[in-house]
Structures are given as C-alpha cells and as structure tokens.
Write a protein that holds these residues in place. Structure first.
Motif, PDB file in Angstrom:
ATOM      1  N   PRO A 160       0.860  -1.218   0.247  1.00 14.21           N
ATOM      2  CA  PRO A 160      -0.015  -0.015   0.074  1.00 14.21           C
ATOM      3  C   PRO A 160       0.465   1.433  -0.273  1.00 14.21           C
ATOM      4  CG  PRO A 160      -0.596  -1.653   1.526  1.00 14.21           C
ATOM      5  CD  PRO A 160       0.556  -2.030   1.282  1.00 14.21           C
ATOM      6  N   LYS A 206       3.833   1.806  -1.708  1.00 16.53           N
ATOM      7  CA  LYS A 206       4.158   1.824  -2.756  1.00 16.53           C
ATOM      8  C   LYS A 206       3.223   2.589  -3.928  1.00 16.53           C
ATOM      9  CE  LYS A 206       4.440  -2.044  -5.934  1.00 16.53           C
ATOM     10  NZ  LYS A 206       4.942  -3.281  -5.854  1.00 16.53           N
ATOM     11  N   ALA A 207       1.973   1.739  -3.467  1.00 13.31           N
ATOM     12  CA  ALA A 207       0.896   2.643  -4.315  1.00 13.31           C
ATOM     13  C   ALA A 207       0.324   3.402  -3.324  1.00 13.31           C
ATOM     14  CB  ALA A 207      -0.350   1.995  -3.996  1.00 13.31           C
ATOM     15  N   LEU A 208       0.576   4.664  -2.829  1.00  8.80           N
ATOM     16  CA  LEU A 208       0.947   5.932  -2.100  1.00  8.80           C
ATOM     17  C   LEU A 208       1.349   6.755  -2.947  1.00  8.80           C
ATOM     18  CD1 LEU A 208      -1.016   6.308   1.430  1.00  8.80           C
ATOM     19  CD2 LEU A 208      -1.666   5.571  -0.916  1.00  8.80           C
ATOM     20  N   GLU A 209       2.998   5.870  -3.172  1.00  3.59           N
ATOM     21  CA  GLU A 209       4.429   6.248  -3.668  1.00  3.59           C
ATOM     22  C   GLU A 209       4.666   6.543  -5.669  1.00  3.59           C
ATOM     23  OE1 GLU A 209       8.414   4.896  -3.340  1.00  3.59           O
ATOM     24  OE2 GLU A 209       9.012   6.797  -4.236  1.00  3.59           O
ATOM     25  N   ALA A 240       2.269  10.434  -3.482  1.00  7.86           N
ATOM     26  CA  ALA A 240       2.094  10.910  -2.347  1.00  7.86           C
ATOM     27  C   ALA A 240       4.029  11.419  -1.828  1.00  7.86           C
ATOM     28  CB  ALA A 240       1.663   9.828  -1.322  1.00  7.86           C
ATOM     29  N   THR A 241       3.876  12.488  -0.774  1.00  7.92           N
ATOM     30  CA  THR A 241       5.658  12.592  -0.514  1.00  7.92           C
ATOM     31  C   THR A 241       5.507  11.080   0.574  1.00  7.92           C
ATOM     32  OG1 THR A 241       4.324  14.490   1.082  1.00  7.92           O
ATOM     33  CG2 THR A 241       5.316  14.795  -1.047  1.00  7.92           C
ATOM     34  N   ARG A 242       7.134  11.179   1.205  1.00  5.31           N
ATOM     35  CA  ARG A 242       7.708  10.373   2.118  1.00  5.31           C
ATOM     36  C   ARG A 242       6.429  10.630   3.102  1.00  5.31           C
ATOM     37  NH1 ARG A 242      10.346   7.096   0.116  1.00  5.31           N
ATOM     38  NH2 ARG A 242      12.511   7.035  -0.896  1.00  5.31           N
ATOM     39  N   LEU A 243       6.693  12.024   3.614  1.00  2.57           N
ATOM     40  CA  LEU A 243       5.409  12.314   5.081  1.00  2.57           C
ATOM     41  C   LEU A 243       3.973  11.919   4.999  1.00  2.57           C
ATOM     42  CD1 LEU A 243       6.197  16.040   6.125  1.00  2.57           C
ATOM     43  CD2 LEU A 243       6.568  13.837   7.690  1.00  2.57           C
ATOM     44  N   GLN A 244       3.405  11.765   3.485  1.00  3.26           N
ATOM     45  CA  GLN A 244       2.193  11.359   3.165  1.00  3.26           C
ATOM     46  C   GLN A 244       1.987  10.278   3.060  1.00  3.26           C
ATOM     47  OE1 GLN A 244       1.100  13.639  -0.568  1.00  3.26           O
ATOM     48  NE2 GLN A 244       0.030  15.057   0.893  1.00  3.26           N
ATOM     49  N   ARG A 253       2.275   9.263   7.038  1.00  3.04           N
ATOM     50  CA  ARG A 253       0.926   9.599   7.920  1.00  3.04           C
ATOM     51  C   ARG A 253      -0.441   8.428   7.344  1.00  3.04           C
ATOM     52  NH1 ARG A 253      -3.201   9.684   9.619  1.00  3.04           N
ATOM     53  NH2 ARG A 253      -4.680  10.860  10.198  1.00  3.04           N
ATOM     54  N   TRP A 254      -0.109   7.838   5.954  1.00  4.35           N
ATOM     55  CA  TRP A 254      -1.876   7.610   5.395  1.00  4.35           C
ATOM     56  C   TRP A 254      -1.460   6.190   4.444  1.00  4.35           C
ATOM     57  CZ3 TRP A 254      -5.884   9.676   6.873  1.00  4.35           C
ATOM     58  CH2 TRP A 254      -6.448  10.726   6.805  1.00  4.35           C
ATOM     59  N   GLY A 255      -0.380   6.068   5.114  1.00  2.10           N
ATOM     60  CA  GLY A 255       0.560   4.860   4.658  1.00  2.10           C
ATOM     61  C   GLY A 255       0.801   3.621   5.785  1.00  2.10           C
ATOM     62  N   PRO A 257      -1.312   3.999   9.660  1.00  2.00           N
ATOM     63  CA  PRO A 257      -2.850   3.542  10.052  1.00  2.00           C
ATOM     64  C   PRO A 257      -2.557   1.610   9.967  1.00  2.00           C
ATOM     65  CG  PRO A 257      -3.015   5.028   8.324  1.00  2.00           C
ATOM     66  CD  PRO A 257      -1.133   4.625   8.344  1.00  2.00           C
TER      67      PRO A 257
END
Lengths: 247, 256
Positions: free
Chosen positions: A152, A154-157, A161-165, A168-170, A173
């Motif tokens: 997940p 990897k999917a955000l990246e 998404a930035t590293r901080l995001q 926070r979101w990958g 949680p």
C-alpha cells in the motif's frame, strides 16, 4: 526417552530446592497462629491515613505516567533504529542487543542505582521506569514497524504522495493499533512496578508499605494494601477496555 | 493524436536474465492498449517501467512528456499523472473506502494540509464522483479489510480514478475473476477512462478479453515484443505463436 528426561530434571530440581535451602519448614505448623494474629492486627484498616495514601498513590501514578511518556519518546527513536525493514543490520543488530541488555536489568535494581545517582524522591523512579520500559517498548515498536506491508505504501508513492504523506496515510494506519496496544500495556506494567519503587526510596506509595510494615503498624499497612489492590484492578479494567478498541 | 508514452529500445535485466529486450513502442493519447502474453513475458515489468518504478534499465522512455530516468523515480507531478491499479489492489486495510480513495489524491495536495485530514472541497467532490461511478457510495465508510474481493478491486479502481490521471496502467486486473466479473471490471476501467479521455494500458493473458476491450493489442513473450496491431487484426496464428511458440522465424508484424 526425552519425556522421561524432562520429568527427571524436574524432580531433581524440586528435590534440590527442598533439600538444600535452609527454609525452616519445621516452623510452618507454629506459624499458623502467628499468621492469623498478624492478619487480625491488620483489621480494621486504619483509614485515618487515607490522605497520605492518596498522596502516595498520586505520586506513583505520576511516576508511571512520566516514565511511560519519556519511554515512548526514546522508544520511537530506538524503535526506528531497531527495525529490520528500515535500517541496515549494522545498526539494528547492536541496537537490539542493547535493548535486550536494558530489559534484563530488573526495575528495582535500576531504581537503586538511580537513587544513588540523583538522590531520594520521585525523580529516580521516573528515570528508572523510563530506562526499564524503553528496553521493552522500543523492541515492540520495531516489531510493529517490521509488520507494515510495503505494497500500500508503494501504491501511495506511485500516486505522487510525498514521504510524509506515505508515513501518515500508508504506514501509520497499519502500525497504529499495535503501537497503541503496546503502549497501554507497558503503562499498566509501569504502574504495577512503580508501586514498590518507594521501598528503595524512589518515590510513591512504596514508601508507606515500607514504613508501616517495618514499624508493625499493620492496620495502616492494610489500608495501603487495599488502595494498591483497587488501583491495580482499576488499571487492569481500563487497559482491557482500551485494548478492545485498538483493532 | 498526440503521444502519451514513447519507449525506444528499452532493455532490462533481472538476475542476469533478460526481462525486457529492445522494446520500442508508442502509446497514443486516449487509446486503450492490452499487453498480452503468458506469465513471465515481461508485462508487469513493462507496466512498472511506464509507472516510473523500474530501475536499472537501458534505452529511452518518455511518459506524458516526462523523460524517465533509470536511476531515480519521476518527480511528484509526473507520478500523479500516471495511475496504477495493482494486481493485489494494495489498499490500506484499516482505512475506510473513502480515505483509501482520497489517498489517490495525495499527490495533488499540499503535504502539511493532508497530514491533518484537511482535504479541499474539490478533493471531496472528486472522491464522491468516482465513488458514484464505481458503485461504492454506500460503502464509503466501510473499512477496506471488511470488503469482499470485488469491492476491494473497485476501491482500487476508484483510488486510481480519483488521482485524475492522464494514463491508467492496470496489472492483470481480471486474472483472478470469472468471465462475467472480468467483463464487468474491464468494462468499468475502460468505460470510465473513455468518458474522461484517459489512455489505458492493461495486461492480461486472455486473448479474447484483450481484443474485445482494447483498441490495440501488444503481444509479449520472453521480454520481446512479438506483435503490435489493432485488436481486429490479431490473428489466431499470432495467439498460437504467443502461447506455444509455434511458427518460429515468423517475422515480427507491426501494423499501426
């Protein structure tokens, strides 16, 4: 064969303990009368010391809260450094060994050393709890980090998404329930273990246990014991309720 | 029509084994393309390259006017322009369907605001819209780990659409589905993309479905491009060669 060996070792261990220690087993029959007299002197508990007991309990609670707080701070840093999936073995291996050594030192021993270092009062208690709890909590945090599934994230990246995001979101949680559960669990342990810190002069209710038992004021010792039982049961109830919410 | 992606002479080795050999191809804006071939043909590797996630390759690759580097991931803006639907969906289990879909928009937000869940009005609008399109509106508040397999897949598709990409890449989106559901999912992806004018590339090992849903089929085998032609012109001989390696020595047929 291995089972027979197990039983043999067990039997030898028990016989060795019974035979070698000068336990004074012969005192046991006569002790019953004294034990009942002892219990009798605890009743009724002397409630006049309630204000002091409350004060001692509050101090113990503060030691546990602050000790846990600082342990969490140290554990976040050391937990990251002990995570196999984040740092190279050259870092996490020595950090994990260090944590194992820290965990191996009993809290009461750490507390005695801290009293020697900074003097009597709650401060050595807080330092001792921080030190001792970090050994366990940092290991737990590292394990929580290592269980995070990378897909997940990897999917955000891939979505920009930035590293901080991503954190926070990958990542967060996924590890939040484990981290919260471990932290609450460690707080309960800290509270239980802090109860006796006062015996070595490291603050809290333990001081009163020491004082009243040594001076044969068993009715007052009984009040302290009751208060401790209530606090432990209460923290256990709160802990169980919280654990159910983290899933 | 302008070009969505252009690969020229791309080669990639995996464990000293050629995973992609001298691949050259051009994707036109708005078209739907299928990468067809047996497992291990290099379909996933090629999709990872188009997504900017592949490292250590040679050749040149330009996707949506961003030249890709073999050593670094593309910049943030470029990454958010390309949407990827992962084979295993890659959802964050403990987050709701809504937040998982919102995660697709992270690339288009300011980092600090997104950390406190303060998403913009437009972000909420886009998420609601794609939830509607994927039939997930009623499940928005449900946690991803409480979804069925089909619902998880639709959430992954919704997340990709929420990204508002110009190019959608889907890795084997229907390989584990029965024929009826496979049609539904491919219909959903290609339909939503057509409505928005998005270029789509999906990989598959099913010839009929690929031909039916794609404008163009690219056959891959052992990391090599075997054929590249409009869906209607893919012949039975092409398919046979793709899967059984018969008709050796047959010339590479490129029609476009």
């Amino acid at each position: 064969m291995p089972r027979a060996v197990t039983w043999l070792v067990l039997a030898v261990a028990i016989l060795w303990s019974l035979g070698s220690a000068d336990m004074g087993l012969e005192k046991l029959p006569g002790a019953m009368a004294r034990l009942s007299e002892f219990l009798g002197r605890m009743l009724p508990p002397d409630m006049s010391i309630w204000p002091e007991v409350l004060q001692g309990m509050a101090e113990t609670l503060r030691i546990a809260i602050l000790g846990t707080f600082f342990a969490v701070l140290f554990s976040v840093v050391l937990g990251i450094l002990a995570a196999e999936t984040l740092v190279p073995p050259a870092i996490w291996r020595p950090v994990r060994s260090l944590l194992a050594i820290v965990r191996a030192i009993p809290l009461i021993l750490v507390a005695m050393l801290m009293v020697g270092a900074v003097g009597l009062g709650p401060l050595p208690g807080i330092l001792a709890v921080t030190f001792h709890a970090t050994g366990m909590l940092a290991k737990f945090y590292a394990e929580a980090i290592d269980t995070v599934s990378p897909e997940p994230v990897k999917a955000l990246e891939s979505a920009g998404a930035t590293r901080l995001q991503q954190l926070r979101w990958g990542i967060w949680p996924q590890m939040a329930p484990v981290v919260l559960r471990d932290t609450v669990f460690r707080f309960e342990l800290n509270l239980r273990e802090s109860l006796i810190l006062g015996i070595v002069g490291a603050g809290g209710i333990g001081l009163y246990v020491q004082t009243y038992v040594r001076s044969f004021q068993y009715d007052k010792a009984a009040t302290v014991t009751l208060a401790i039982i209530v606090l432990v049961l209460l923290s256990e109830t709160v802990n169980t309720a919280l654990q159910k919410r983290f899933s | 029509m302008s070009v969505a992606a252009a690969l020229c002479d791309v080669t990639h080795q995996f464990d000293e084994h050629p995973a992609l050999s001298n691949i050259s191809l051009t994707l036109k804006e708005g078209e739907t393309v299928a990468f067809l071939g047996p497992s291990g043909a290099g379909k996933s590797t090629l999709l990872a390259l188009l997504d900017g996630r592949l490292r250590n390759w040679r050749g040149t690759a330009e996707v949506l006017e961003t030249p890709y580097s073999a050593t670094a991931r593309p910049p943030r803006d470029a990454r958010s322009e390309v949407g990827f639907i992962f084979q295993e969906f890659a959802l964050v289990d403990r987050l709701s369907v809504y937040q998982n879909v919102m995660n697709g928009r992270l690339g288009r937000m300011r980092t600090w605001q997104s950390l406190w869940s303060s998403f913009g009005e437009r972000d909420h609008l886009v998420v609601s819209g794609v939830l509607e399109d994927t039939g997930l509106t009623d499940l928005a508040a449900r946690r991803a780990d409480k979804l069925s397999g089909g619902q998880r897949q639709r959430t992954a598709i919704a997340r990709c659409l929420a990204q508002e990409p110009k190019l959608i890449l889907a890795d084997e989106p229907v390989s584990n589905l029965d024929p009826a559901n496979a049609e539904k999912i491919l219909g959903l992806i290609t339909g939503a993309a057509r409505k928005r004018g998005i270029t789509v590339v999906f990989s598959s090992h099913q010839p009929e479905l690929s031909q039916r849903f794609a404008d163009r089929v690219i056959g891959l085998r052992d990391g090599k491009l075997l054929f590249d032609c409009p869906s209607a012109q893919v012949s039975a001989a092409d398919i046979s060669e793709l899967y059984h390696g018969t008709a050796p020595g047959a010339e590479l047929r490129v029609v476009s």
